[in-house]
Every structure is written in C-alpha cells, then in structure tokens.
Design a protein around this motif. Structure first.
Motif, PDB file in Angstrom:
ATOM      1  N   GLY A  52       0.860  -1.187   0.000  1.00  0.00           N
ATOM      2  CA  GLY A  52       0.000   0.000   0.000  1.00  0.00           C
ATOM      3  C   GLY A  52       0.884   1.220   0.000  1.00  0.00           C
ATOM      4  N   TYR A  53       0.295   2.374  -0.245  1.00  0.00           N
ATOM      5  CA  TYR A  53       1.128   3.571  -0.371  1.00  0.00           C
ATOM      6  C   TYR A  53       1.781   3.949   0.949  1.00  0.00           C
ATOM      7  CZ  TYR A  53      -2.929   6.144   1.477  1.00  0.00           C
ATOM      8  OH  TYR A  53      -3.962   6.591   2.236  1.00  0.00           O
ATOM      9  N   TYR A  56       5.454   3.089   1.510  1.00  0.00           N
ATOM     10  CA  TYR A  56       6.514   3.965   0.996  1.00  0.00           C
ATOM     11  C   TYR A  56       7.033   4.857   2.116  1.00  0.00           C
ATOM     12  CZ  TYR A  56       4.914   2.674  -3.692  1.00  0.00           C
ATOM     13  OH  TYR A  56       4.562   1.986  -4.819  1.00  0.00           O
ATOM     14  N   LEU A  79      16.241   6.986  -0.286  1.00  0.00           N
ATOM     15  CA  LEU A  79      15.949   6.894  -1.721  1.00  0.00           C
ATOM     16  C   LEU A  79      15.969   5.436  -2.173  1.00  0.00           C
ATOM     17  CD1 LEU A  79      15.721   8.260  -4.570  1.00  0.00           C
ATOM     18  CD2 LEU A  79      18.204   8.199  -4.651  1.00  0.00           C
ATOM     19  N   VAL A  82      12.860   3.467  -0.913  1.00  0.00           N
ATOM     20  CA  VAL A  82      11.614   3.882  -1.578  1.00  0.00           C
ATOM     21  C   VAL A  82      11.551   3.265  -2.973  1.00  0.00           C
ATOM     22  CG1 VAL A  82      10.426   5.859  -2.594  1.00  0.00           C
ATOM     23  CG2 VAL A  82      11.268   6.001  -0.262  1.00  0.00           C
ATOM     24  N   VAL A  83      12.659   3.303  -3.684  1.00  0.00           N
ATOM     25  CA  VAL A  83      12.693   2.732  -5.041  1.00  0.00           C
ATOM     26  C   VAL A  83      12.499   1.214  -4.985  1.00  0.00           C
ATOM     27  CG1 VAL A  83      14.205   2.303  -7.019  1.00  0.00           C
ATOM     28  CG2 VAL A  83      14.099   4.586  -6.012  1.00  0.00           C
ATOM     29  N   ALA A  86       8.949   0.236  -4.194  1.00  0.00           N
ATOM     30  CA  ALA A  86       8.065   0.359  -5.361  1.00  0.00           C
ATOM     31  C   ALA A  86       8.261  -0.819  -6.316  1.00  0.00           C
ATOM     32  CB  ALA A  86       8.351   1.679  -6.075  1.00  0.00           C
ATOM     33  N   LEU A 180       2.252   1.128 -10.005  1.00  0.00           N
ATOM     34  CA  LEU A 180       2.575   1.720  -8.715  1.00  0.00           C
ATOM     35  C   LEU A 180       1.290   2.123  -7.976  1.00  0.00           C
ATOM     36  CD1 LEU A 180       5.600   3.975  -9.613  1.00  0.00           C
ATOM     37  CD2 LEU A 180       5.636   1.861  -8.339  1.00  0.00           C
TER      38      LEU A 180
END
Lengths: 180, 313
Positions: A52-53, A56, A79, A82-83, A86, A180
């Motif tokens: 789910g978002y 992130y 960074l 997060v990548v 995703a 995404l």
C-alpha cells in the motif's frame, strides 16, 4: 477482520525492533565483511506483507533512520528503500502469486537490488573503491547475510500482517495490475 | 488507489534526492551533518549496550581459550614473556641513556604524547563505514582531525564531534588515508584502508626496498595525523622493487575493541618544541607537523619505536 490500526501497530513494532537490532546487534554479529541491515529487511518485508502507499513512508522513514544512524550521506538509503519498495510491490502484483516462495524470491532479489543501488549511490558520492571490490566485499556478502535473516523474519511479519489485515488489501492477479 | 501511491512515491523520491543534494553541498558543519551527529550521539547509550555485550563475550571467550590452552602453548608464552622482559629491561636502559643524552644536549623528549583518554562505546551501524564512537567530545577538547591511538598504535582519526562524544574513522575504512613512512628507509607513502579490511601502503617509490617486518609510522605530512606514531608493520609485499604496481600490506599494531581505552592525541612533545622554537601559540594538533628542527631529527634516529604516554584531562 482485524482492525484498521493493526497494520500501523505492526509497522511501529517492526520499526522499533529493526532500529534497536541495527544499533545493538548488527555491528557485533558481522561475519567477515558482511553486516546485516535489519532496517532494509524490515522495509522490504513490510512492503510485501502490507502493500500500500503507506509502506513507501515506512521505507522512507527506515531509510532515513539508517542514514542518520550511520556515516553515509543522508537521504541515500531513504531513496534506495523507496525505489526498492516500489519495485518489490510492482513485482508482487505483476506476478499475482501470494505464495511464500514467490514472496521470498522478491524479497531476496529486492535485498540484492538494495545493496547494489546503495553501493552505486555511494560511488556517485565519491566513495573511493572500485565497482568490482564493492560487489565482492560488500554487496554480495551483505545480501547473503540479509537473505538469511529475511528467511527467518519474513514469515513472522507476514503472519502478523495477514492476521490483522482486511481481506481485500492483499493483492491478487484477479484484482489486476495497477502498477505503482 | 494507484494515483495516491504514485504521488506519495514521487514526493518521497524528491525529498530523498533533495536531502542527498543538500548533504553533498553543505560542509561538515551543515544542518544535515549536525543532525546526523546529534542522532548518533543520542543513540550512544543504546549502542554501548551492544559494546558492553561484545566486551563481555570477548572476555568469556578469552577465558575459555586460556583455560583450554595446551602445555605447549603455555610454555611458548612463558618463553616469550621472558624474552619480552629482557627486551623491556634493555629498552629501559636505552631510554635512560637517551634521557641523559637529551639533558646533555638540552633537548626535550619528543615522544611524549598528550591527549585525553576515552573508551570505545559503539561501532558503525552499517557495513560501509568503519567507525567507532568514543565517550569524549568537544567539551574535553577533542576536535575533528585529531589522531586516536589505542595501547599499541594508531587506530584512526576523529571524523565528527559532539559535546560529549566523537566518531572515529578507523584506518581500515576505505575512506581513510594516513601519511606514513617506513622507519627503516624513511620512504614516505600513504596507508589506506580497504573494503577487505586490510591496510595498504601506497605511493611508495618503486625503487624503495620494502621487507616484511618493516615498521610503519605516521609521517605527519599534510597535517592529517600527528607524526611519529606507530601504525603497524609490513606484513607482505606483493611484487618486487622496481615494480610500480606492487602491493604492500600492513598489519596494524592496534585494533579497536569495544570498551577499550584509547587516547585522542592533542599533540606530541615534538610539536611543543617546534612551536617553542617558531614562536607559534596554536594548540591545534594539525599544526604538530609544521617542520622539524634538524637537531631533533638527528637525536631521534633509531628511537622511533619508543614513546611515553602521558594524559591530560
């Protein structure tokens, strides 16, 4: 089934345990050049177990915490996670396979990608080592170590995530691919 | 809600890139660096739990090793102990003779080290940095760039400081580099750490003869490390004289062990005598290498492996 606050409780508990383990345990259980990254394991495991978002933000927070606790450039692991979060979620949804085996595959590939991306970012920051040495002495050993720990921890996280999550939050192939 | 996910992903990505950019552009005293130092300082009491645990386990392990040592090992250790006692007695004779000669020639003892004692209370939390945390900081006079020594030699350099703690970047860190020289030939080079945890002596001229067992000292060039301090010994030379690509491995004389006592070096007595002769009033350790008087160099030849350690709080 399960209350809406369960994922947040799970994430909080996992985050606290990961941070404490990284500070108290990780520096002292190194095997050769390999030191485990509990925070990255937790971030990717949560991304798969509670997609789910909001995951992130969880990855970003753990990554930022890792950067602040260590000596590396602030923002780099944030960074990276997060990548990888995703990409892991995208792979999970595209494969549409909720089995433990497939989750492990995505977790292990995610851990390898995380170490590789972080190393590349450090090289970009001026870390004075060769790519080959970085691969041999950090990326591969650390990935192996992280995978061993992930092998043990992921089923536990997944178990508690499934106990608390509403049934429609687990993505399957029939839901379709939303990227995404 | 895929659009929300994309927005959140994009925002977090941008924030991360922004943080990285700011961190790269700001100096050591920048906001992000200060926050990083502050967080590490706050977490030190927690990390010291791990350090204490490691020290305790090391002690138990050593105890078991000692208990189970075979008679051959014990007799070998006794023999080695006797040899070392004889060497200490002889070294004490040399030291006293050197003191008498120094008095005669009106020279100061240039191998006294002044600094502050500290304990190692934490280690780096990631595999990419080889650092340790110590329990003294700017309140005790510690500054960035100061040399840190354990009982038997240099272990690293202060990388960042808070009022009550400091981060020390170890010699074995790939980002570390210490100006060094070989005691025997006085050839100068740089000792660098590496990802494989070994120390390499680089930039030694190709025609310099380097043998296993050669002592490596800090040269003080560039002001990065105080001069004349022991780093280690040459373990292996891969290649031959004249080979520009030869690799020289150095075994450090000291390693950083949890809860171990270390010294943050403010200056050596050689820097005191240099400042006295040049009239400088700076007390920064990085000024310790501002040239050497010819009489000091003549007096210290061959005595670089002995030094006294003094402490100032």
């Amino acid at each position: 089934m399960g209350s809406p606050s369960r994922p947040w409780i799970l994430k909080t508990v996992v985050a606290v345990i990961a941070v404490l383990a990284q500070i108290i345990l990780a520096p002292y259980i190194t095997i050769g050049p390999a030191e485990p990254n509990f925070m990255a394991i937790a971030a990717i495991a949560i991304a798969l177990a509670v997609p789910g978002y909001s995951s992130y933000g969880f990855s970003f927070g753990l990554g930022l915490g890792f950067d602040l606790l260590g000596g590396g450039p602030v923002g780099t692991m944030a960074l990276t996670l997060v990548v990888i979060n995703a990409l892991a979620v995208l792979a999970y949804r595209m494969l549409g396979n909720d089995t433990l085996f497939m989750s492990y595959v995505i977790l292990f590939v995610g851990l390898l990608a995380m170490e590789l991306l972080y190393g590349i970012l450090l090289l970009a920051f001026g870390f004075e080592v060769s790519f080959g040495a970085m691969l041999v002495w950090r990326v591969l050993p650390c990935t192996l170590y992280n995978c061993l720990i992930g092998l043990a921890l992921y089923p536990v996280i997944r178990h508690f995530a499934k106990k608390g999550a509403p049934t429609d939050s687990i993505p399957t192939a029939s839901v379709g691919v939303h990227g995404l | 809600m895929p659009m929300t996910s994309r927005v959140v992903f994009g925002v977090l990505l941008l924030i991360s890139i922004l943080l990285m950019t700011v961190y790269a552009r700001e100096g050591e005293d920048g906001v992000l660096h200060s926050i990083q130092d502050g967080v590490q300082s706050i977490m030190l009491p927690i990390s010291s739990v791990g350090a204490a645990g490691e020290a305790a386990l090391d002690g138990v392990g050593q105890g078991i090793t000692d208990l189970t040592a075979d008679p051959q090992t014990l007799s070998g250790l006794r023999e080695q102990n006797e040899q070392l006692r004889a060497m200490v007695a002889q070294s004490e004779e040399y030291r006293q003779e050197a003191e008498r000669l120094q008095e005669l020639l009106n020279l100061t003892n240039r191998y006294g080290v002044s600094g502050v004692s500290a304990h190692i209370i934490g280690r780096s939390t990631d595999a990419w940095n080889q650092t340790v945390s110590i329990d003294v900081g700017s309140d005790a006079g510690v500054k960035t760039g100061m040399t840190v020594m354990a009982a038997a030699g240099v272990i690293g350099q202060v990388a960042s400081v808070t009022p009550n703690s400091a981060q020390v970047r170890l010699l074995s860190d790939p980002q570390s580099g210490a100006a060094a020289l070989l005691q025997s030939s006085r050839a100068e080079g740089i000792v660098r750490g590496s990802l494989d945890g070994l120390l390499y002596l680089e930039n030694i001229s190709a025609d310099t003869d380097v043998q296993a067992g050669d002592v490596v000292l800090t040269s003080g060039l560039g002001g990065s490390y105080v001069s004349g301090l022991l780093i280690g010994t040459v373990a292996r030379v891969e290649g031959s004289p004249g080979d520009a690509s030869r690799r020289i491995l150095v075994t450090p004389n000291s390693t950083a062990t949890s809860m171990e006592e270390v010294t943050v070096v403010f200056e050596t007595n050689s820097s005191n005598s240099n400042r006295a002769s040049s009239g400088s009033s700076s007390s920064d350790a990085s000024g310790a290498t501002a040239g050497q008087s010819s009489s000091d160099e003549a007096a210290d030849e061959g005595a670089a492996d002995e030094y006294d350690e003094t402490e100032e709080s």
